[in-house]
Design a protein around this motif. Structure first.
Motif, PDB file in Angstrom:
ATOM      1  N   THR A 199     -40.446 -26.484  66.666  1.00 10.60           N
ATOM      2  CA  THR A 199     -39.466 -27.541  66.409  1.00 10.60           C
ATOM      3  C   THR A 199     -40.107 -28.926  66.302  1.00 10.60           C
ATOM      4  OG1 THR A 199     -38.994 -27.904  68.756  1.00 10.60           O
ATOM      5  CG2 THR A 199     -37.676 -26.225  67.596  1.00 10.60           C
ATOM      6  N   ALA A 200     -41.409 -29.011  66.467  1.00 11.45           N
ATOM      7  CA  ALA A 200     -42.088 -30.312  66.499  1.00 11.45           C
ATOM      8  C   ALA A 200     -41.832 -31.140  65.243  1.00 11.45           C
ATOM      9  CB  ALA A 200     -43.588 -30.119  66.720  1.00 11.45           C
ATOM     10  N   SER A 201     -41.897 -30.535  64.082  1.00 10.54           N
ATOM     11  CA  SER A 201     -41.725 -31.319  62.849  1.00 10.54           C
ATOM     12  C   SER A 201     -40.328 -31.927  62.757  1.00 10.54           C
ATOM     13  CB  SER A 201     -42.019 -30.463  61.616  1.00 10.54           C
ATOM     14  OG  SER A 201     -41.096 -29.400  61.513  1.00 10.54           O
ATOM     15  N   TYR A 202     -39.343 -31.253  63.284  1.00 10.95           N
ATOM     16  CA  TYR A 202     -37.978 -31.781  63.256  1.00 10.95           C
ATOM     17  C   TYR A 202     -37.819 -32.920  64.265  1.00 10.95           C
ATOM     18  CZ  TYR A 202     -37.300 -27.531  60.636  1.00 10.95           C
ATOM     19  OH  TYR A 202     -37.410 -26.535  59.704  1.00 10.95           O
ATOM     20  N   LEU A 203     -38.476 -32.781  65.398  1.00 10.99           N
ATOM     21  CA  LEU A 203     -38.454 -33.858  66.387  1.00 10.99           C
ATOM     22  C   LEU A 203     -39.202 -35.083  65.870  1.00 10.99           C
ATOM     23  CD1 LEU A 203     -38.915 -31.645  69.543  1.00 10.99           C
ATOM     24  CD2 LEU A 203     -36.925 -33.087  69.048  1.00 10.99           C
ATOM     25  N   VAL A 204     -40.293 -34.861  65.161  1.00  9.93           N
ATOM     26  CA  VAL A 204     -41.009 -35.979  64.527  1.00  9.93           C
ATOM     27  C   VAL A 204     -40.086 -36.676  63.532  1.00  9.93           C
ATOM     28  CG1 VAL A 204     -42.887 -36.564  62.930  1.00  9.93           C
ATOM     29  CG2 VAL A 204     -43.337 -35.086  64.902  1.00  9.93           C
ATOM     30  N   GLU A 205     -39.357 -35.911  62.753  1.00 12.32           N
ATOM     31  CA  GLU A 205     -38.396 -36.480  61.811  1.00 12.32           C
ATOM     32  C   GLU A 205     -37.348 -37.323  62.557  1.00 12.32           C
ATOM     33  OE1 GLU A 205     -34.962 -34.792  58.792  1.00 12.32           O
ATOM     34  OE2 GLU A 205     -36.711 -33.543  59.167  1.00 12.32           O
ATOM     35  N   ALA A 206     -36.933 -36.856  63.727  1.00  9.40           N
ATOM     36  CA  ALA A 206     -35.918 -37.565  64.504  1.00  9.40           C
ATOM     37  C   ALA A 206     -36.436 -38.868  65.106  1.00  9.40           C
ATOM     38  CB  ALA A 206     -35.364 -36.651  65.596  1.00  9.40           C
ATOM     39  N   LEU A 207     -37.743 -39.070  65.114  1.00  8.25           N
ATOM     40  CA  LEU A 207     -38.286 -40.349  65.561  1.00  8.25           C
ATOM     41  C   LEU A 207     -37.801 -41.493  64.673  1.00  8.25           C
ATOM     42  CD1 LEU A 207     -41.986 -39.376  66.350  1.00  8.25           C
ATOM     43  CD2 LEU A 207     -40.167 -39.858  68.013  1.00  8.25           C
ATOM     44  N   ASP A 208     -37.407 -41.166  63.450  1.00  3.41           N
ATOM     45  CA  ASP A 208     -36.900 -42.161  62.502  1.00  3.41           C
ATOM     46  C   ASP A 208     -35.380 -42.227  62.475  1.00  3.41           C
ATOM     47  OD1 ASP A 208     -39.406 -43.034  61.634  1.00  3.41           O
ATOM     48  OD2 ASP A 208     -39.579 -41.355  60.243  1.00  3.41           O
ATOM     49  N   ASP A 209     -34.732 -41.608  63.457  1.00  4.57           N
ATOM     50  CA  ASP A 209     -33.273 -41.648  63.501  1.00  4.57           C
ATOM     51  C   ASP A 209     -32.808 -43.103  63.584  1.00  4.57           C
ATOM     52  OD1 ASP A 209     -30.911 -39.481  64.273  1.00  4.57           O
ATOM     53  OD2 ASP A 209     -30.486 -41.503  64.986  1.00  4.57           O
ATOM     54  N   PRO A 210     -31.735 -43.446  62.877  1.00  3.23           N
ATOM     55  CA  PRO A 210     -31.254 -44.825  62.924  1.00  3.23           C
ATOM     56  C   PRO A 210     -30.787 -45.257  64.309  1.00  3.23           C
ATOM     57  CG  PRO A 210     -29.749 -43.441  61.655  1.00  3.23           C
ATOM     58  CD  PRO A 210     -30.952 -42.611  61.977  1.00  3.23           C
ATOM     59  N   ASN A 211     -30.483 -44.315  65.176  1.00  2.00           N
ATOM     60  CA  ASN A 211     -30.069 -44.652  66.530  1.00  2.00           C
ATOM     61  C   ASN A 211     -31.297 -44.578  67.446  1.00  2.00           C
ATOM     62  OD1 ASN A 211     -29.133 -44.066  69.362  1.00  2.00           O
ATOM     63  ND2 ASN A 211     -27.187 -44.547  68.362  1.00  2.00           N
ATOM     64  N   PRO A 212     -31.684 -45.673  68.093  1.00  2.00           N
ATOM     65  CA  PRO A 212     -32.883 -45.655  68.924  1.00  2.00           C
ATOM     66  C   PRO A 212     -32.792 -44.695  70.116  1.00  2.00           C
ATOM     67  CG  PRO A 212     -31.700 -47.729  69.187  1.00  2.00           C
ATOM     68  CD  PRO A 212     -31.034 -46.979  68.074  1.00  2.00           C
ATOM     69  N   ASN A 213     -31.602 -44.406  70.579  1.00  2.00           N
ATOM     70  CA  ASN A 213     -31.458 -43.446  71.676  1.00  2.00           C
ATOM     71  C   ASN A 213     -31.888 -42.050  71.246  1.00  2.00           C
ATOM     72  OD1 ASN A 213     -30.319 -45.294  73.631  1.00  2.00           O
ATOM     73  ND2 ASN A 213     -28.495 -45.274  72.352  1.00  2.00           N
ATOM     74  N   VAL A 214     -31.557 -41.686  70.025  1.00  2.00           N
ATOM     75  CA  VAL A 214     -31.981 -40.384  69.498  1.00  2.00           C
ATOM     76  C   VAL A 214     -33.499 -40.359  69.346  1.00  2.00           C
ATOM     77  CG1 VAL A 214     -31.798 -38.752  67.568  1.00  2.00           C
ATOM     78  CG2 VAL A 214     -29.778 -40.031  68.328  1.00  2.00           C
ATOM     79  N   ALA A 215     -34.053 -41.445  68.804  1.00  2.00           N
ATOM     80  CA  ALA A 215     -35.512 -41.532  68.641  1.00  2.00           C
ATOM     81  C   ALA A 215     -36.212 -41.409  69.993  1.00  2.00           C
ATOM     82  CB  ALA A 215     -35.885 -42.835  67.951  1.00  2.00           C
ATOM     83  N   ASN A 216     -35.671 -42.052  71.019  1.00  2.00           N
ATOM     84  CA  ASN A 216     -36.260 -41.957  72.355  1.00  2.00           C
ATOM     85  C   ASN A 216     -36.207 -40.530  72.888  1.00  2.00           C
ATOM     86  OD1 ASN A 216     -36.947 -44.639  72.514  1.00  2.00           O
ATOM     87  ND2 ASN A 216     -35.076 -45.226  73.571  1.00  2.00           N
TER      88      ASN A 216
END
Length: 92
Positions: free
Chosen positions: A41-58
């Motif tokens: 799942t690492a690549s999807y979590l890396v993608e989520a680092l760019d989520d517009p919501n900083p809480n999701v990125a964190n």
């Protein structure tokens, strides 16, 4: 890796992480993926680092740390070194 190649439990969480309109669901999915700690799942979590919501990125950053996958280090370093985003991750 395509989501269709993941086991059903991971696929469901990844789809919520990358598609759900409610950021609280995306945060929860990232947290659960971190608890499961499956490197697929690492690549999807890396993608989520760019989520517009900083809480999701964190949550995604923390989940990547839980995975312990060295392949995620460059993505985490890039976020931390970004002045506009890195401070949020250092606080988390």
């Amino acid at each position: 890796m395509a989501t269709s190649e993941l086991p059903a439990n991971l696929r469901s969480l990844v789809e919520v992480l990358i598609k759900h309109p409610d950021f609280t669901f995306r945060m929860d999915a990232a947290e659960k993926l971190g608890e499961i700690a499956d490197t697929r799942t690492a690549s999807y979590l890396v993608e989520a680092l760019d989520d517009p919501n900083p809480n999701v990125a964190n949550c995604a950053a923390y989940a990547l740390l839980q995975l312990g996958d060295p392949a995620a280090v460059p993505a985490l370093a890039a976020v931390i070194s970004n002045p506009s985003r890195g401070e949020l991750l250092r606080i988390a």
